[in-house]
Design a protein around this motif. Structure first.
Motif, PDB file in Angstrom:
ATOM      1  N   ALA A 281      -2.025   0.244  -0.728  1.00  0.00           N
ATOM      2  CA  ALA A 281      -0.756  -0.428  -1.994  1.00  0.00           C
ATOM      3  C   ALA A 281      -0.631  -1.742  -2.219  1.00  0.00           C
ATOM      4  CB  ALA A 281       0.342   1.149  -1.903  1.00  0.00           C
ATOM      5  N   CYS A 282       0.793  -1.674  -2.360  1.00  0.00           N
ATOM      6  CA  CYS A 282       0.890  -3.245  -2.454  1.00  0.00           C
ATOM      7  C   CYS A 282       1.743  -3.747  -0.579  1.00  0.00           C
ATOM      8  CB  CYS A 282       2.710  -3.162  -3.321  1.00  0.00           C
ATOM      9  SG  CYS A 282       1.960  -2.486  -4.801  1.00  0.00           S
ATOM     10  N   ASP A 283       2.067  -4.817  -0.483  1.00  0.00           N
ATOM     11  CA  ASP A 283       2.327  -5.582   0.320  1.00  0.00           C
ATOM     12  C   ASP A 283       3.486  -5.424   0.502  1.00  0.00           C
ATOM     13  OD1 ASP A 283      -0.231  -5.145   1.355  1.00  0.00           O
ATOM     14  OD2 ASP A 283      -0.602  -7.496   0.529  1.00  0.00           O
ATOM     15  N   LEU A 284       4.859  -5.004   1.663  1.00  0.00           N
ATOM     16  CA  LEU A 284       5.813  -4.982   1.914  1.00  0.00           C
ATOM     17  C   LEU A 284       6.123  -6.639   1.689  1.00  0.00           C
ATOM     18  CD1 LEU A 284       9.009  -4.144   2.191  1.00  0.00           C
ATOM     19  CD2 LEU A 284       8.867  -4.107   4.753  1.00  0.00           C
ATOM     20  N   PHE A 285       5.210  -7.370   2.450  1.00  0.00           N
ATOM     21  CA  PHE A 285       5.968  -9.550   2.348  1.00  0.00           C
ATOM     22  C   PHE A 285       4.416  -9.716   1.911  1.00  0.00           C
ATOM     23  CE2 PHE A 285       8.308  -7.907   5.419  1.00  0.00           C
ATOM     24  CZ  PHE A 285       9.406  -8.748   5.806  1.00  0.00           C
ATOM     25  N   SER A 286       4.466 -10.842   1.095  1.00  0.00           N
ATOM     26  CA  SER A 286       3.324 -11.634   0.971  1.00  0.00           C
ATOM     27  C   SER A 286       2.428 -12.160   1.486  1.00  0.00           C
ATOM     28  CB  SER A 286       3.387 -12.244  -0.381  1.00  0.00           C
ATOM     29  OG  SER A 286       4.398 -13.524  -0.150  1.00  0.00           O
ATOM     30  N   ARG A 287       1.199 -13.082   2.049  1.00  0.00           N
ATOM     31  CA  ARG A 287       0.243 -13.499   3.016  1.00  0.00           C
ATOM     32  C   ARG A 287       1.321 -15.117   3.435  1.00  0.00           C
ATOM     33  NH1 ARG A 287      -6.198 -12.819   2.357  1.00  0.00           N
ATOM     34  NH2 ARG A 287      -5.922 -10.880   2.134  1.00  0.00           N
ATOM     35  N   GLU A 288       1.658 -15.291   2.207  1.00  0.00           N
ATOM     36  CA  GLU A 288       2.576 -16.880   2.182  1.00  0.00           C
ATOM     37  C   GLU A 288       3.836 -16.654   2.912  1.00  0.00           C
ATOM     38  OE1 GLU A 288       4.583 -19.652  -1.102  1.00  0.00           O
ATOM     39  OE2 GLU A 288       3.242 -18.106  -1.731  1.00  0.00           O
ATOM     40  N   GLU A 289       4.381 -15.560   2.842  1.00  0.00           N
ATOM     41  CA  GLU A 289       5.804 -15.669   3.598  1.00  0.00           C
ATOM     42  C   GLU A 289       5.447 -15.173   5.064  1.00  0.00           C
ATOM     43  OE1 GLU A 289      10.086 -14.698   3.629  1.00  0.00           O
ATOM     44  OE2 GLU A 289       8.488 -15.410   1.880  1.00  0.00           O
ATOM     45  N   ILE A 290       3.951 -14.117   5.175  1.00  0.00           N
ATOM     46  CA  ILE A 290       3.743 -13.773   6.325  1.00  0.00           C
ATOM     47  C   ILE A 290       3.866 -15.863   7.333  1.00  0.00           C
ATOM     48  CG2 ILE A 290       1.859 -13.307   8.018  1.00  0.00           C
ATOM     49  CD1 ILE A 290       2.336 -11.330   6.133  1.00  0.00           C
ATOM     50  N   ARG A 291       2.948 -16.279   6.585  1.00  0.00           N
ATOM     51  CA  ARG A 291       2.702 -17.739   6.960  1.00  0.00           C
ATOM     52  C   ARG A 291       4.112 -19.087   7.231  1.00  0.00           C
ATOM     53  NH1 ARG A 291      -1.755 -17.660   2.932  1.00  0.00           N
ATOM     54  NH2 ARG A 291      -0.362 -18.845   1.631  1.00  0.00           N
ATOM     55  N   ARG A 292       4.630 -18.566   6.545  1.00  0.00           N
ATOM     56  CA  ARG A 292       6.322 -18.938   6.608  1.00  0.00           C
ATOM     57  C   ARG A 292       6.713 -18.701   7.724  1.00  0.00           C
ATOM     58  NH1 ARG A 292       6.905 -19.208   1.371  1.00  0.00           N
ATOM     59  NH2 ARG A 292       8.115 -17.649   1.629  1.00  0.00           N
ATOM     60  N   TRP A 293       6.766 -17.349   8.104  1.00  0.00           N
ATOM     61  CA  TRP A 293       7.728 -16.659   8.894  1.00  0.00           C
ATOM     62  C   TRP A 293       6.846 -17.285  10.567  1.00  0.00           C
ATOM     63  CZ3 TRP A 293       6.212 -13.058  13.219  1.00  0.00           C
ATOM     64  CH2 TRP A 293       7.100 -12.519  13.425  1.00  0.00           C
ATOM     65  N   GLU A 294       5.916 -17.153  10.431  1.00  0.00           N
ATOM     66  CA  GLU A 294       4.692 -17.479  11.808  1.00  0.00           C
ATOM     67  C   GLU A 294       4.998 -19.461  11.811  1.00  0.00           C
ATOM     68  OE1 GLU A 294       1.192 -16.664  10.568  1.00  0.00           O
ATOM     69  OE2 GLU A 294       1.169 -14.291  11.150  1.00  0.00           O
ATOM     70  N   ALA A 295       4.915 -19.966  10.983  1.00  0.00           N
ATOM     71  CA  ALA A 295       6.003 -21.829  11.118  1.00  0.00           C
ATOM     72  C   ALA A 295       6.679 -21.828  11.888  1.00  0.00           C
ATOM     73  CB  ALA A 295       5.429 -21.674  10.099  1.00  0.00           C
ATOM     74  N   ARG A 296       7.847 -20.644  11.314  1.00  0.00           N
ATOM     75  CA  ARG A 296       9.122 -20.859  11.581  1.00  0.00           C
ATOM     76  C   ARG A 296       9.346 -20.477  13.311  1.00  0.00           C
ATOM     77  NH1 ARG A 296      11.041 -18.691   6.997  1.00  0.00           N
ATOM     78  NH2 ARG A 296      10.965 -16.709   7.871  1.00  0.00           N
ATOM     79  N   GLY A 326       3.828  -0.913   6.120  1.00  0.00           N
ATOM     80  CA  GLY A 326       2.707  -0.349   5.867  1.00  0.00           C
ATOM     81  C   GLY A 326       1.870  -1.425   6.635  1.00  0.00           C
ATOM     82  N   LYS A 327       1.994  -2.760   7.107  1.00  0.00           N
ATOM     83  CA  LYS A 327       0.626  -3.207   7.671  1.00  0.00           C
ATOM     84  C   LYS A 327       0.286  -2.725   9.233  1.00  0.00           C
ATOM     85  CE  LYS A 327       0.348  -8.103   9.403  1.00  0.00           C
ATOM     86  NZ  LYS A 327      -0.982  -8.359   8.576  1.00  0.00           N
ATOM     87  N   GLY A 328      -1.319  -2.964   9.305  1.00  0.00           N
ATOM     88  CA  GLY A 328      -1.428  -2.620  10.741  1.00  0.00           C
ATOM     89  C   GLY A 328      -2.140  -3.181  10.989  1.00  0.00           C
ATOM     90  N   THR A 329      -1.674  -2.833  12.918  1.00  0.00           N
ATOM     91  CA  THR A 329      -0.821  -3.229  13.480  1.00  0.00           C
ATOM     92  C   THR A 329      -2.023  -2.445  14.862  1.00  0.00           C
ATOM     93  OG1 THR A 329       0.768  -4.396  13.326  1.00  0.00           O
ATOM     94  CG2 THR A 329       0.423  -3.860  15.151  1.00  0.00           C
TER      95      THR A 329
END
Length: 375
Positions: A281-296, A326-329
């Motif tokens: 279904a829908c993602d809780l976090f967009s890919r762009e938001e995840i990239r920003r979080w990983e950069a921080r 919902g992200k697979g880990t």
């Protein structure tokens, strides 16, 4: 030095006789004594003020008798023919008078500053009154008032009597002269409890205002129009109250600041909790938001786009969906206690429940902490 002050100071200053500081209770100015003398019982702040005033007077007197160069016409004139501005730059009276008259005639009163290119000092009204004729000074006052009113973003004019009015946050105004309450967008009666126009119509109205203020360089109105255009292009409307909401950062679960309703920013559907964000279904976090979080979180790796891609998981390794986002880990080894790499939620790979304390969830009466995944 003490001996020199006692024996040679008076002759060095040009005094041959004794100096009478004052006579009785009279001051040095009242009894005809030396103007540089002060009474012994005067306070230090009074003495220092008198010394500074005396120094300024002497400097001004020397300036009036000396010859100076005008920075506009480069001609030499005595100091009495110069006008000194508050910024301490001085110009000959003829040049500064012509300079002021030209700006008043052309209506560029906001540019009526010090002629020095490196100075932004203003020409004081007192100086302008001595340089301009009476009708020119009145024109300067009217132009300055009009330019000041036009520069105010919340100032509008009454459609009935053209009186200046202040606009409130809801785009309404009340005329202080005729007491007419009107909408500043359509200039009609104010709309109590109703919407005057749509967002697109409001943008067009603000663009019309922008064109009329471009000659004044109204940057605030320009920014407002651009912001509205960006919001209408990227914003989502609340499914309940239809207010436009623009997401800057964070997850896709949105809370309307107007009605408090929850909705998904990705599909714009009304939701209740995080159950909406499940695998497929829908993602809780967009890919762009995840990239920003990983950069921080990893500033030493430089740009995320330039970082090497992570190694693929071994074939047959299962990704367990997080109950929150919902992200697979994948599991680490056979440990069923998983920490989501997206939202940092700890959960169990067997029952998919959130784990708050490992000792309470895993054990003889709970889930097994270590099991192998089924291929």
């Amino acid at each position: 030095w003490v001996q020199w002050l006692q024996n040679s100071l008076l002759s060095h200053l040009g005094f041959t006789d004794e100096i009478i500081l004052s006579k009785g209770d009279l001051t040095c100015h009242e009894d005809g004594g030396d103007k540089r003398a002060c009474r012994d019982d005067s306070a230090p702040d009074v003495i220092i003020t008198r010394i500074m005033r005396y120094d300024d007077d002497k400097r001004h007197e020397a300036f009036l008798h000396d010859i100076h160069d005008c920075m506009i016409c480069f001609s030499e004139f005595p100091g009495v023919d110069f006008v000194t501005l508050p910024c301490h730059h001085f110009f000959c009276r003829k040049c500064i008078q012509t300079y002021c008259k030209i700006h008043v005639k052309e209506g560029t009163v906001l540019k009526l500053t010090c002629p020095d290119t490196k100075c932004e000092g203003v020409v004081s009204p007192y100086i302008l009154k001595t340089l301009l004729a009476e009708d020119e000074y009145e024109r300067w006052e009217k132009l300055l008032l009009q330019r000041t009113l036009d520069a105010m973003n919340d100032l509008v004019y009454c459609p009935r009597c053209e009186t200046a009015c202040l606009e409130d946050e809801s785009n309404d105004a009340v005329c202080p002269s005729c007491l007419f309450s009107f909408c500043t967008l359509c200039t009609s009666h104010r709309h109590v409890g109703k919407q005057c126009m749509t967002a697109e119509e409001k943008i067009r109205k603000l663009e019309e205002r922008l064109k009329s203020r471009q000659e004044r360089g109204d940057q605030n109105l320009t920014d407002e129009v651009l912001s509205l255009q960006a919001i209408m292009r990227d914003a989502k409307q609340c499914p309940r109250c239809k207010i436009a909401i623009y997401k800057i950062s964070g997850c896709n679960k949105m809370t309307c600041s107007n009605c408090g309703h929850y909705f998904c920013y990705q599909c714009n559907f009304a939701i209740v909790g995080y159950e909406h964000f499940r695998p497929g279904a829908c993602d809780l976090f967009s890919r762009e938001e995840i990239r920003r979080w990983e950069a921080r979180m990893n500033p030493g790796r430089g740009r995320v786009e330039d970082a090497p891609a992570p190694a693929p998981l071994p074939q047959g390794r299962y990704r367990h969906p997080c109950p929150t986002c919902g992200k697979g880990t994948p599991k680490i080894g056979n440990n069923n206690h998983i920490s989501c790499g997206s939202c940092q939620t700890g959960f169990c790979a067997l029952c998919r429940k959130t784990v708050h304390k490992t000792s309470q969830h895993f054990g003889p009466k709970g889930c097994k902490q270590h099991t192998a995944d089924r291929d």
